[in-house]
Write a protein that holds these residues in place. Structure first.
Motif, PDB file in Angstrom:
ATOM      1  N   ALA B  17       0.843  -1.198   0.000  1.00 19.47           N
ATOM      2  CA  ALA B  17       0.000   0.000   0.000  1.00 19.47           C
ATOM      3  C   ALA B  17       0.876   1.244   0.000  1.00 19.47           C
ATOM      4  O   ALA B  17       0.654   2.193  -0.773  1.00 19.47           O
ATOM      5  N   ALA B  18       1.881   1.234   0.871  1.00 21.48           N
ATOM      6  CA  ALA B  18       2.769   2.395   0.964  1.00 21.48           C
ATOM      7  C   ALA B  18       3.613   2.542  -0.297  1.00 21.48           C
ATOM      8  O   ALA B  18       3.751   3.642  -0.836  1.00 21.48           O
ATOM      9  N   SER B  19       4.161   1.420  -0.767  1.00 24.72           N
ATOM     10  CA  SER B  19       5.067   1.492  -1.924  1.00 24.72           C
ATOM     11  C   SER B  19       4.346   1.990  -3.171  1.00 24.72           C
ATOM     12  O   SER B  19       4.899   2.783  -3.938  1.00 24.72           O
ATOM     13  N   LEU B  20       3.119   1.527  -3.384  1.00 27.94           N
ATOM     14  CA  LEU B  20       2.384   1.933  -4.593  1.00 27.94           C
ATOM     15  C   LEU B  20       2.193   3.442  -4.611  1.00 27.94           C
ATOM     16  O   LEU B  20       2.409   4.107  -5.627  1.00 27.94           O
ATOM     17  N   ARG B  21       1.790   3.988  -3.464  1.00 23.26           N
ATOM     18  CA  ARG B  21       1.579   5.446  -3.415  1.00 23.26           C
ATOM     19  C   ARG B  21       2.912   6.188  -3.455  1.00 23.26           C
ATOM     20  O   ARG B  21       3.021   7.242  -4.081  1.00 23.26           O
ATOM     21  N   GLN B  22       3.925   5.619  -2.791  1.00 24.65           N
ATOM     22  CA  GLN B  22       5.235   6.261  -2.791  1.00 24.65           C
ATOM     23  C   GLN B  22       5.802   6.343  -4.205  1.00 24.65           C
ATOM     24  O   GLN B  22       6.480   7.297  -4.555  1.00 24.65           O
ATOM     25  N   CYS B 263       9.362 -11.073  -8.817  1.00 27.80           N
ATOM     26  CA  CYS B 263       8.188 -11.383  -7.983  1.00 27.80           C
ATOM     27  C   CYS B 263       6.945 -11.616  -8.833  1.00 27.80           C
ATOM     28  O   CYS B 263       5.813 -11.478  -8.356  1.00 27.80           O
ATOM     29  N   GLN B 264       7.165 -11.949 -10.085  1.00 23.37           N
ATOM     30  CA  GLN B 264       6.049 -12.201 -11.003  1.00 23.37           C
ATOM     31  C   GLN B 264       5.753 -13.704 -11.022  1.00 23.37           C
ATOM     32  O   GLN B 264       6.687 -14.513 -11.084  1.00 23.37           O
ATOM     33  N   ALA B 303       7.740  -6.071  -6.101  1.00 19.33           N
ATOM     34  CA  ALA B 303       6.541  -6.387  -6.878  1.00 19.33           C
ATOM     35  C   ALA B 303       5.816  -5.110  -7.282  1.00 19.33           C
ATOM     36  O   ALA B 303       5.388  -4.953  -8.427  1.00 19.33           O
ATOM     37  N   CYS B 304       5.699  -4.162  -6.356  1.00 15.36           N
ATOM     38  CA  CYS B 304       4.971  -2.921  -6.648  1.00 15.36           C
ATOM     39  C   CYS B 304       5.674  -2.138  -7.744  1.00 15.36           C
ATOM     40  O   CYS B 304       5.037  -1.642  -8.680  1.00 15.36           O
ATOM     41  N   SER B 305       6.976  -2.028  -7.615  1.00 11.65           N
ATOM     42  CA  SER B 305       7.736  -1.305  -8.620  1.00 11.65           C
ATOM     43  C   SER B 305       7.522  -1.941 -10.000  1.00 11.65           C
ATOM     44  O   SER B 305       7.293  -1.239 -10.991  1.00 11.65           O
ATOM     45  N   GLY B 310       8.163  -1.075 -13.699  1.00 12.89           N
ATOM     46  CA  GLY B 310       9.593  -1.066 -13.406  1.00 12.89           C
ATOM     47  C   GLY B 310      10.273  -2.365 -13.818  1.00 12.89           C
ATOM     48  O   GLY B 310       9.637  -3.283 -14.341  1.00 12.89           O
ATOM     49  N   ASP B 311      11.566  -2.411 -13.577  1.00 14.84           N
ATOM     50  CA  ASP B 311      12.340  -3.598 -13.927  1.00 14.84           C
ATOM     51  C   ASP B 311      13.292  -3.877 -12.772  1.00 14.84           C
ATOM     52  O   ASP B 311      14.496  -3.762 -12.890  1.00 14.84           O
TER      53      ASP B 311
END
Lengths: 106, 402
Positions: B17-22, B263-264, B303-305, B310-311
């Protein structure tokens, strides 16, 4: 409500409202301030919440404990300004404190 | 855009949750968790939360108002029943359906359950959730004799808390030493002696055959011809990754949900993070399934990145910690990877570290009340180090970092 100003390594500033009694680390993570990983959740177990606080503000803080000191000592980016933000508790006396973030957490 | 859906509301979900918004994602984020609480940290549950030293507010990953403030739709008490990959939806027990563009599976793990005679007696507990621990805390008020089944970290942490609280504590371990699965005989012996020295009774080579009770309540743990009297039992015999939803959706699973270094999962729109994953570790050059908070947080970030285009490769040296009595154990890597061990410090003073080397390179440390040794190992991992220098207390650890 005390405010804390975080300054990222790249200069980006984030001023956040913090609650008395919570740690600087929590103030950062609750407000999406990047650069503080805080993997252990504030148990002084991981040293991934390293921050830099200048002498003037540092004088107002409780001194480091042995554990915090040891964790910091082996941090390659350690300076005399280094603290672990999970160990600093926000209070009115720290209103306006400036917290600089290192480039990396280890 | 349907947004990002996270199944599970544990530590990985809270970090996500934090990473997605960050990372600047402004789309819809929905977290579906089957527990009543917002994401919280599990490590303190068997330590400071169990002892009552800290409360609910201190274990939350983010404060409750974080989710509405950041426009994260957190649905608690919500059990996901199926993932429909063709329609890119997940459905819940209450009959709701959520569409996703990207899905993060962070379903974690659950305790292995003992299914033996008497397992349904009142007074037998498992420790995974905050609800579990609230139940245990309540039971500890009136209990006098605690029997812990399983001498792993959870069991031993509980033993330390219960002993301090004045209970009579017995640990029953089926193998010939405690902590067998996770550490060396040397460390097992140290922790065995630590606990027996504090008055905990430890029975090794002791399998549990059943439970006895009176009026539906536990009175004894049956171990062959032996009986351990108990009015409270806590079973800590390992965990099982929650892969069922992924498996039913046809995602590749093998001792965890199989993910790549991004993480896919085997479905490019579905990622997984945390205890439930079987993931490659490029540094250790093998696949791992970890029961670990740093892993859950790190994988969630990665995973969020990547979900946002992202890569990023997930590549971190595993580390762990355990608090028992006033001893803080911090571990890096896996001691079983070493061919040589070196002790630095003083075991009798409860302050020492065991470094493990393989072919002269540092591959692990078990550091007891020795945070410097822990920190140095995090940085020395995989690098050559002189065993004699590591063991010598006169050697400045910093000098080893080069």
């Amino acid at each position: 409500m005390p405010t804390v100003k975080f300054i990222e390594f790249n200069g980006t500033e984030h001023t956040v409202d913090a609650n008395n009694g919570e740690s600087i680390m929590v103030a950062a993570t609750s407000n999406l301030v990047p650069g503080i990983d805080a993997d252990c959740g504030g148990e002084c177990s991981c040293a991934t919440c390293h921050v830099l606080i200048d002498a003037e503000w540092r004088a107002k803080l409780e001194p480091t404990t042995d554990t915090e000191e040891s964790m910091l000592d082996l941090n390659p980016d350690r300076t005399e300004d280094s603290r672990l933000s999970c160990q600093i508790i926000v209070s009115d006396a720290l209103d306006g404190i400036v917290v600089n973030l290192p480039e990396f957490q280890y | 855009m349907s947004g990002i859906v996270v199944i599970g509301a544990g530590q990985a979900a809270g970090q996500a949750a934090a990473s997605l918004r960050q990372e600047g994602y402004e789309g819809k984020v929905t977290i579906l968790g089957d527990e009543a609480q917002a994401p919280y940290q599990r490590p303190p549950l068997s330590k400071a939360y169990l002892s009552g030293e800290i409360g609910m507010d201190r274990v939350l990953v983010r404060p409750e108002n974080f989710y509405p403030d950041k426009d994260i739709d957190l649905k608690t008490n919500t059990t996901v029943t199926a993932i429909d990959r063709d329609n890119k939806t997940v459905s819940t027990e209450s009959g709701d359906t959520y569409e996703y563009d990207k899905l993060l599976i962070a379903t974690g793990s659950r305790p292995r359950i003992l299914n033996i005679p008497g397992s349904d007696l009142e007074g037998i507990h498992y420790l995974r959730t905050i609800a579990d621990v609230d139940g245990i805390r309540g039971a500890m008020q009136s209990a006098t004799r605690l029997c812990i089944v399983g001498g792993g970290y959870i069991g031993l942490e509980v033993a330390a808390v219960a002993k301090k609280a004045g209970l009579d504590v017995t640990v029953v371990e089926a193998m010939d030493r405690i902590l067998l699965r996770v550490t060396t005989p040397e460390m097992s012996e140290f922790y065995h002696n630590l606990h027996t020295g504090r008055g905990v009774n430890i029975l090794v080579n002791t399998g549990v055959d059943g439970f006895e009770g009176e009026n539906g309540k536990i009175t004894a743990v049956v171990c062959g011809d032996n009986k351990v009297e108990a009015d409270l039992v806590i079973v800590g015999i390992g965990i099982i990754p929650n892969v069922e939803l992924a498996e039913a959706a046809g995602l590749e699973c093998d001792n965890g949900i199989v993910v790549d270094d991004h993480c896919q999962t085997s479905d490019p729109d579905i990622y997984a993070a945390g205890d439930c994953t079987n993931h490659p570790n490029p540094i250790l050059d093998r696949r791992l399934r970890l029961e670990s908070v740093p892993n859950a947080m790190g994988q969630a970030r990665t995973a969020c990145s990547n979900m946002l285009g992202g890569d990023k490769v997930y590549s971190e040296v595993p580390w762990f910690w355990s608090d028992q009595y006033e001893l803080k154990l911090q571990m890096v890597g896996f001691s079983a990877d070493g061919d040589t061990s070196v002790v630095r410090g003083d075991k009798d003073a409860n302050q020492f570290a065991v470094f493990y080397l393989k072919d002269g390179k540092v591959v692990a440390v078990d550091a007891v009340n020795s945070p410097k040794e822990f920190m140095v190992c995090k940085q020395l991992y995989g690098k050559p180090a002189d065993a004699a220098a590591l063991a010598d207390p006169e050697t400045e650890l910093k000098s080893l970092l080069g």
